[in-house]
Design a protein around this motif. Structure first.
Motif, PDB file in Angstrom:
ATOM      1  N   ARG A   1      38.096  38.910  36.910  1.00  0.00           N
ATOM      2  CA  ARG A   1      38.225  39.463  38.264  1.00  0.00           C
ATOM      3  C   ARG A   1      38.420  38.355  39.295  1.00  0.00           C
ATOM      4  O   ARG A   1      39.160  38.520  40.266  1.00  0.00           O
ATOM      5  CB  ARG A   1      36.996  40.308  38.597  1.00  0.00           C
ATOM      6  N   GLN A   2      37.736  37.228  39.089  1.00  0.00           N
ATOM      7  CA  GLN A   2      37.916  36.109  40.011  1.00  0.00           C
ATOM      8  C   GLN A   2      39.348  35.571  39.950  1.00  0.00           C
ATOM      9  O   GLN A   2      39.940  35.237  40.984  1.00  0.00           O
ATOM     10  CB  GLN A   2      36.919  34.998  39.682  1.00  0.00           C
TER      11      GLN A   2
ATOM     12  N   LEU B   1      41.558  37.938  41.864  1.00  0.00           N
ATOM     13  CA  LEU B   1      41.371  37.802  43.309  1.00  0.00           C
ATOM     14  C   LEU B   1      42.062  36.551  43.836  1.00  0.00           C
ATOM     15  O   LEU B   1      42.717  36.574  44.891  1.00  0.00           O
ATOM     16  CB  LEU B   1      39.873  37.771  43.633  1.00  0.00           C
TER      17      LEU B   1
END
Length: 851
Positions: free
Chosen positions: A774-775, A778
């Motif tokens: 997810r990082q 992002l």
């Protein structure tokens, strides 16, 4: 602890008892050399080595060794005074004056430090308030006055204070521009001059007081830049506070001033007392709460807090608050802007709502800590090169989101002042107390609570001076005021209900301001996991004895809820996140394993003889450990002592400096028992430092003077919990493990922490494998958005304005200056390192020479 039998061919004297060991540590081997008085030679060598150690970064202080060195200094001074008595019969007036000065140095230092902290706090309060007000308007009579001073004495309106324009979009634009300029200036100064000035500093100070060395963290440049950039960061509108940084600049002040006094320049234990006192004074001037500051230092900051430290902390906090009161920065006699007085009591039926506020405080703390640590991990992985740009964009986004809301637009301390007030106190902020605006105000407060929480999560940890005390209190105050308004509406809707039977007629029953006050206490307790000091701080803020019980109830509920989500506040979580070697003395563990399961068995040791100088230097070059056990030989592993890396390096350098020594010269790390306290004299006499010229060219060197012959050692079957207590209470850098006199291994704080987190990871798995994915997504989204914006600006400007790259990017794209960005969280896996002071750090991690 074990008793170590010595080989009779090596040493026949008995092993000293534990009290003797506490005194004789490393310096016990420095008693005499060729008839030179013990105190003189030993003290000179010790102070030379200490001068070298002062510049070692990311190491730990060995408190046992430090206590031994202080005992040596006292013994040398007693011998000196005894010699004066023998020569003259009594001490002269100069010597008496010197002794009196030495005895009173502590009180002189805390007085000077307290006065300096109070002056700095008053200056910062005035500057911060003016910078915060200048975003909204200006004073026509004197531009340098803030709104309160400009309108002093005007009860009905203020003609001297003008908004920048009657056209609100223009005011919005100026508010936005000022926020960006202030954040840009603050982050740029921090990046250029003192990277350690970023953040709160409380977690690092906890480790420093416990004995961890961070070069430059408490230096003059950090103090100066923190004091300049803190008002800029707060005025930028970022959701950060000044109370945490207040502790940092207070401790910096104490460290800088104490270095002018010899007693504190050479003694880490005494400096620790001053730093604990400074932490108390920092909280005292931040909240106007001297007793609360002392309790905060005791409860949160200090791992070692004897009675004399408490008295000095109290006196330092007293001097600081007295100086701040004399400055009277707000012209109201108040030490802080949100100080308030309540003249009403509370009702027992309100306890239900107080408990609800306490539950909110615990949930708020757990939620913010969880998500802020995730933001910190993302920041450390992707944004370290864009620290200035990040702070500037955060300020811009905060200004855009906050300006439309009446409670987010103003400074957080001013917001708390408004929310704490009783409605009948004669002041009403934009219809807050009017019944017709009740639901609009409740919705506005709910929005402020949610938005401020989000902004705190993403802002705390950016590279500007940033605390979390006041933002959390502001969030709690807005939530508490909202609850108070709703309870007040409920009472007015059902005034005859039995639930409200305790209310008196014709007298206001519900005071929403007290709910805001209790909400602030709950949020502060939830984020920091402190209890007693919060109650005392809030009591000193209000002066209302009647509200001590509600505050205790709220804080108790908050503590109970917080502990359900894990122990330790945001400062403790940041210690874990940065990988600092800190054992919390408030935690208790039951592992049920011996130390042999945790120790390092493969230990790099030094034989007492057989090594040449070249081999010793190669060992130092190939290993980064901060010390080496000394054994009789590597086959028998009979333990003889321990030598620190600094001492060994110093001995080699001094040998080379004072005379020619061949690289094949034999090195000896022990002495025969018959001449244990003298320089050995054998067929090929070793080169000693007192006879280096006469022995030039000889082929042996004696290092035994630098050996600690009685290192702290334990049995392999000793419980791990006992070893951890030794680290907490005595503070050694390393504990050796021996069995029947033979070296079995060694254990450090790092080993204890790794095992602790391994056990906790097995009990509760917190690792999220999808988090990194997810990082990455992002970060990719942010990159695409930045590229799109750069292309649009380039297209609109006809190629004249280019964002990113080129010469203009040097200001916003910073190199990694903050050493903390190199550190990693403590996890059960071996992928992350824990700093523990037994290894050298990469020179690139260290700061420039800015003491």
């Amino acid at each position: 602890m074990t008793s170590r039998p010595r080989n009779t061919s090596t040493q026949t004297s008995r092993r000293p008892s534990l009290p003797e060991r506490a005194i004789s540590r490393r310096l016990s081997a420095l008693s005499t050399t060729d008839g030179v008085p013990a105190g003189t030679t030993a003290q000179e060598l010790t102070e030379e080595i200490e001068e070298i150690k002062r510049y070692e970064d990311f190491t730990t202080i060995d408190w046992v060794q430090d206590a031994a060195k202080e005992q040596l200094r006292r013994r040398a001074r007693r011998k000196h005074n005894a010699g004066l008595f023998e020569l003259k019969g009594n001490l002269g007036w100069r010597q008496r004056l010197q002794d009196t000065y030495d005895a009173g140095q502590a009180w002189i230092v805390v007085t000077l430090v307290g006065a300096a902290i109070g002056l700095n706090a008053g200056f910062l309060n005035i500057v911060t308030e003016w910078l915060s007000d200048i975003k909204l308007g200006y004073c026509t009579t004197a531009f340098y006055l803030n709104e309160n001073f400009c309108c002093w004495g005007d009860e009905k309106g203020c003609s001297e204070w003008h908004r920048w324009s009657s056209f609100w979009p223009f005011n919005y634009f100026l508010y936005f521009v000022f926020s960006i300029v202030f954040a840009l200036a603050s982050a740029s100064l921090v990046k250029a001059f003192a990277p350690y000035a970023a953040g709160s500093g409380i977690s690092e100070i906890k480790c420093i007081i416990a004995g961890f060395v961070m070069k430059g963290f408490l230096g003059f440049w950090t103090l100066l830049i923190k004091s300049i950039c803190l008002p800029l960061a707060i005025a930028s509108g970022l959701s950060v506070g000044k109370e945490g940084p207040s502790v940092h600049y207070a401790v910096c002040t104490g460290n800088v001033i104490s270095k002018f006094f010899g007693k504190y320049k050479r003694n880490a234990a005494k400096t620790r007392e001053i730093l604990s006192a400074c932490a108390a004074a920092g909280v005292a001037v931040a909240f106007g709460s001297p007793i609360g500051g002392v309790l905060f230092s005791l409860e949160e900051m200090s791992s070692h807090f004897p009675l004399k430290t408490m008295w000095r902390s109290y006196f330092c906090a007293l001097v600081a608050t007295a100086v701040l009161a004399a400055m009277n920065p707000f012209w109201t006699g108040q030490l802080v802007m949100f100080e308030v007085r309540y003249d009403r009591s509370w009702h027992f039926f309100e306890i239900i709502f107080f408990i609800f506020i306490g539950i909110f405080g615990g949930l708020y703390g757990a939620f913010v800590m969880k998500w802020n640590l995730r933001v910190q991990a993302f920041r450390k992985k992707y944004l370290t090169k864009y620290a200035v740009l990040e702070a500037t964009l955060l300020a811009a986004g905060t200004a855009i989101l906050c300006f439309p809301n009446m409670f987010l637009r103003i400074d957080m301390t001013e917001s708390m002042e408004i929310l704490f007030l009783e409605c009948e106190a004669g002041r009403d902020y934009d219809g807050l107390c009017e019944a017709k605006n009740r639901w609009r105000m409740a919705l506005s407060l709910a929005f402020a609570t949610i938005m401020r929480t989000f902004l705190v999560i993403i802002s705390y940890g950016c590279k500007v001076p940033a605390g979390i005390f006041v933002p959390s209190m502001a969030i709690g105050a807005s939530f508490g005021r909202m609850v108070g308004i709703l309870v007040q509406a409920l009472h007015e809707a059902f005034p005859q209900a039995r639930f409200f039977a305790a209310c008196q007629p014709d007298v206001p029953c519900i005071t929403p301001g007290t709910y805001a006050f209790l909400g602030a206490a709950a949020a502060l307790s939830g984020i920091m996991h402190i209890t007693v000091s919060v109650v005392v701080i809030m009591f000193e803020l209000t002066g209302a004895l009647t509200y001590i019980l509600p505050t205790m109830i709220v804080v108790g509920v908050t503590k109970a809820v917080s502990d359900r989500f894990g122990k330790g506040g945001i400062a403790d979580r940041m210690i874990w996140f940065n990988g600092f070697p800190f054992l919390d003395n408030k935690e208790e563990h039951t592992f049920g394993v011996p130390v042999s399961q945790v120790m390092t068995s493969e230990v790099t040791s030094l034989p007492s003889s057989g090594l040449n100088l070249k081999s010793v230097e190669q060992l130092l070059a190939q290993n980064k450990y901060q010390g080496f056990p000394v054994v009789e030989d590597r086959a028998s592993r009979i333990l003889l002592g321990y030598i620190g890396r600094t001492e060994l390096r110093y001995a080699i350098d001094r040998t080379k400096k004072e005379g020619f020594v061949s690289s094949n010269a034999k090195c000896f790390f022990s002495q025969p028992a018959s001449v244990a306290l003298q320089t050995p004299s054998v067929a090929a006499p070793p080169v000693t430092f007192d006879a280096i010229e006469d022995a030039s060219g000889q082929q042996s060197i004696d290092f035994s003077r630098f050996i600690d012959p009685t290192p702290l050692a334990v049995h392999p079957r000793l419980p791990l919990e006992t070893v951890m207590e030794l680290f907490k209470k005595m503070g050694p850098r390393v504990i050796l493990v021996e069995y029947r006199g033979r070296l079995a291994g060694l254990v450090t704080v790092k080993d204890c922490l790794k095992y602790q987190f391994k056990v906790e990871a097995q009990e509760t798995s917190t690792h999220d494998p999808a988090l990194e994915v997810r990082q990455e997504k992002l970060w990719d989204l942010m990159n695409r958005a930045a590229d799109w914006l750069a292309d649009k600006v380039l297209s609109v400007s006809g190629g004249r304005i280019k964002l990113g790259g080129g010469r203009g990017s040097s200001l916003l794209e910073s190199r990694v200056d903050d050493p903390r960005d190199q550190l990693s969280p403590i996890l059960a896996s071996s992928r992350h390192e824990i700093l523990e002071g037994t290894e050298d750090m990469d020179p690139g991690v260290e700061l420039q020479a800015r003491g």
